[in-house]
Scaffold this motif. Structure first.
Motif, PDB file in Angstrom:
ATOM      1  N   LYS A  38       0.835  -1.208   0.000  1.00  0.00           N
ATOM      2  CA  LYS A  38       0.000   0.000   0.000  1.00  0.00           C
ATOM      3  C   LYS A  38       0.870   1.259   0.000  1.00  0.00           C
ATOM      4  N   ARG A  39       1.883   1.270   0.851  1.00  0.00           N
ATOM      5  CA  ARG A  39       2.776   2.428   0.947  1.00  0.00           C
ATOM      6  C   ARG A  39       3.515   2.641  -0.385  1.00  0.00           C
ATOM      7  N   GLY A  40       4.024   1.568  -0.985  1.00  0.00           N
ATOM      8  CA  GLY A  40       4.738   1.669  -2.251  1.00  0.00           C
ATOM      9  C   GLY A  40       3.855   2.172  -3.379  1.00  0.00           C
ATOM     10  N   VAL A  41       2.610   1.703  -3.396  1.00  0.00           N
ATOM     11  CA  VAL A  41       1.651   2.132  -4.420  1.00  0.00           C
ATOM     12  C   VAL A  41       1.321   3.612  -4.216  1.00  0.00           C
ATOM     13  N   GLU A  42       1.075   4.005  -2.963  1.00  0.00           N
ATOM     14  CA  GLU A  42       0.735   5.397  -2.681  1.00  0.00           C
ATOM     15  C   GLU A  42       1.893   6.339  -3.008  1.00  0.00           C
ATOM     16  N   GLU A  43       3.135   5.890  -2.763  1.00  0.00           N
ATOM     17  CA  GLU A  43       4.303   6.711  -3.099  1.00  0.00           C
ATOM     18  C   GLU A  43       4.385   6.977  -4.599  1.00  0.00           C
ATOM     19  N   ARG A  44       3.732   6.124  -5.363  1.00  0.00           N
ATOM     20  CA  ARG A  44       3.730   6.264  -6.820  1.00  0.00           C
ATOM     21  C   ARG A  44       2.428   6.873  -7.335  1.00  0.00           C
ATOM     22  N   GLY A  45       1.632   7.442  -6.422  1.00  0.00           N
ATOM     23  CA  GLY A  45       0.441   8.184  -6.799  1.00  0.00           C
ATOM     24  C   GLY A  45      -0.803   7.369  -7.081  1.00  0.00           C
ATOM     25  N   ALA A  46      -0.843   6.121  -6.648  1.00  0.00           N
ATOM     26  CA  ALA A  46      -2.020   5.273  -6.872  1.00  0.00           C
ATOM     27  C   ALA A  46      -2.570   4.821  -5.522  1.00  0.00           C
ATOM     28  N   GLN A  47      -3.677   4.129  -5.564  1.00  0.00           N
ATOM     29  CA  GLN A  47      -4.338   3.638  -4.348  1.00  0.00           C
ATOM     30  C   GLN A  47      -4.661   2.158  -4.514  1.00  0.00           C
ATOM     31  N   VAL A  48      -4.625   1.425  -3.401  1.00  0.00           N
ATOM     32  CA  VAL A  48      -5.081   0.033  -3.389  1.00  0.00           C
ATOM     33  C   VAL A  48      -5.610  -0.271  -1.985  1.00  0.00           C
ATOM     34  N   SER A  49      -6.786  -0.855  -1.931  1.00  0.00           N
ATOM     35  CA  SER A  49      -7.354  -1.249  -0.644  1.00  0.00           C
ATOM     36  C   SER A  49      -6.924  -2.679  -0.340  1.00  0.00           C
ATOM     37  N   ARG A  50      -7.033  -3.045   0.907  1.00  0.00           N
ATOM     38  CA  ARG A  50      -6.699  -4.410   1.312  1.00  0.00           C
ATOM     39  C   ARG A  50      -7.566  -5.415   0.552  1.00  0.00           C
ATOM     40  N   GLN A  51      -8.852  -5.114   0.421  1.00  0.00           N
ATOM     41  CA  GLN A  51      -9.762  -6.019  -0.280  1.00  0.00           C
ATOM     42  C   GLN A  51      -9.356  -6.174  -1.744  1.00  0.00           C
ATOM     43  N   ARG A  52      -9.064  -5.068  -2.410  1.00  0.00           N
ATOM     44  CA  ARG A  52      -8.669  -5.142  -3.826  1.00  0.00           C
ATOM     45  C   ARG A  52      -7.369  -5.928  -3.980  1.00  0.00           C
ATOM     46  N   TRP A  53      -6.389  -5.674  -3.124  1.00  0.00           N
ATOM     47  CA  TRP A  53      -5.120  -6.398  -3.174  1.00  0.00           C
ATOM     48  C   TRP A  53      -5.365  -7.889  -2.979  1.00  0.00           C
ATOM     49  N   HIS A  54      -6.250  -8.219  -2.060  1.00  0.00           N
ATOM     50  CA  HIS A  54      -6.560  -9.635  -1.818  1.00  0.00           C
ATOM     51  C   HIS A  54      -7.137 -10.273  -3.077  1.00  0.00           C
ATOM     52  N   TYR A  55      -8.121  -9.663  -3.697  1.00  0.00           N
ATOM     53  CA  TYR A  55      -8.714 -10.321  -4.865  1.00  0.00           C
ATOM     54  C   TYR A  55      -7.784 -10.257  -6.071  1.00  0.00           C
ATOM     55  N   MET A  56      -6.910  -9.273  -6.135  1.00  0.00           N
ATOM     56  CA  MET A  56      -5.916  -9.263  -7.214  1.00  0.00           C
ATOM     57  C   MET A  56      -4.958 -10.442  -7.071  1.00  0.00           C
ATOM     58  N   ARG A  57      -4.532 -10.710  -5.841  1.00  0.00           N
ATOM     59  CA  ARG A  57      -3.604 -11.830  -5.597  1.00  0.00           C
ATOM     60  C   ARG A  57      -4.285 -13.178  -5.691  1.00  0.00           C
ATOM     61  N   ALA A  58      -5.570 -13.233  -5.404  1.00  0.00           N
ATOM     62  CA  ALA A  58      -6.307 -14.493  -5.442  1.00  0.00           C
ATOM     63  C   ALA A  58      -6.853 -14.793  -6.837  1.00  0.00           C
ATOM     64  N   GLY A  59      -6.954 -13.775  -7.680  1.00  0.00           N
ATOM     65  CA  GLY A  59      -7.522 -13.966  -9.013  1.00  0.00           C
ATOM     66  C   GLY A  59      -9.029 -14.038  -9.000  1.00  0.00           C
ATOM     67  N   THR A  60      -9.626 -13.540  -7.936  1.00  0.00           N
ATOM     68  CA  THR A  60     -11.085 -13.514  -7.817  1.00  0.00           C
ATOM     69  C   THR A  60     -11.554 -12.087  -8.045  1.00  0.00           C
ATOM     70  N   GLY A  61     -12.823 -11.920  -8.267  1.00  0.00           N
ATOM     71  CA  GLY A  61     -13.336 -10.574  -8.508  1.00  0.00           C
ATOM     72  C   GLY A  61     -13.002 -10.124  -9.916  1.00  0.00           C
ATOM     73  N   PRO A  62     -13.339  -8.896 -10.242  1.00  0.00           N
ATOM     74  CA  PRO A  62     -13.108  -8.406 -11.600  1.00  0.00           C
ATOM     75  C   PRO A  62     -11.617  -8.182 -11.862  1.00  0.00           C
ATOM     76  N   LEU A  63     -11.221  -8.288 -13.126  1.00  0.00           N
ATOM     77  CA  LEU A  63      -9.845  -8.010 -13.513  1.00  0.00           C
ATOM     78  C   LEU A  63      -9.540  -6.545 -13.242  1.00  0.00           C
ATOM     79  N   THR A  64      -8.443  -6.289 -12.592  1.00  0.00           N
ATOM     80  CA  THR A  64      -8.034  -4.917 -12.316  1.00  0.00           C
ATOM     81  C   THR A  64      -7.471  -4.303 -13.593  1.00  0.00           C
ATOM     82  N   THR A  65      -8.110  -3.242 -14.037  1.00  0.00           N
ATOM     83  CA  THR A  65      -7.659  -2.544 -15.245  1.00  0.00           C
ATOM     84  C   THR A  65      -7.217  -1.118 -14.926  1.00  0.00           C
ATOM     85  N   ASP A  66      -7.140  -0.783 -13.659  1.00  0.00           N
ATOM     86  CA  ASP A  66      -6.700   0.540 -13.222  1.00  0.00           C
ATOM     87  C   ASP A  66      -5.229   0.713 -13.620  1.00  0.00           C
TER      88      ASP A  66
END
Length: 142
Positions: A38-66
């Protein structure tokens, strides 16, 4: 010519988990945890929530296109954005080298475990046969 399809959520998850494994190998076994991500992403001007990071790593939920988030993650892990966004990306040299090193280390661990576990009551011939089976199996799974 049609635009290539982006990778699936499962493919993105696999790539992110590979990057986390590589980061862990480079750091002596400690995988980056969510607060660091989260800190690394924010330092680069983006945002990620714990829930989004979880589903990105699990491959569940919608494909992240941000694209801002994907660019931030690619920059953070030191890979080109195409590694996260292309359906069949070229594997960056650093990633390929680390994957080869991890594979070799796992093979060594298997051989070491077998040697420690099996050497007590077995004949030399049996130990050599086991070694050959392990080597053949590891070659087949590369």
């Amino acid at each position: 010519m049609p635009e290539p399809l982006p990778p699936s959520a499962a493919a993105l998850a696999q790539r992110l988990n590979t990057l986390l494994d590589i980061a862990a190998a480079e750091r002596g076994g400690e995988r980056p945890q969510f607060p660091e991500i989260k800190r690394g992403v924010e330092e680069r001007g983006a945002q990620v929530s714990r829930q989004r990071w979880h589903y990105m790593r699990a491959g569940t939920g919608p494909l992240t296109t941000d694209t801002k988030l994907l660019h931030a993650l690619a920059d953070m892990f030191g890979v080109p954005i195409t590694y996260l966004t292309d359906p069949e990306p070229e594997i960056p040299d650093r990633v390929g080298a680390q994957l080869e090193l991890l594979r070799a280390m796992r093979e060594a661990e298997v051989k070491s475990f077998a040697a420690r576990t099996l050497t007590s009551d077995l004949s030399v011939e049996t130990l050599l046969e086991i070694r050959d089976i392990i080597d053949r199996t590891l070659r087949e799974h590369r």
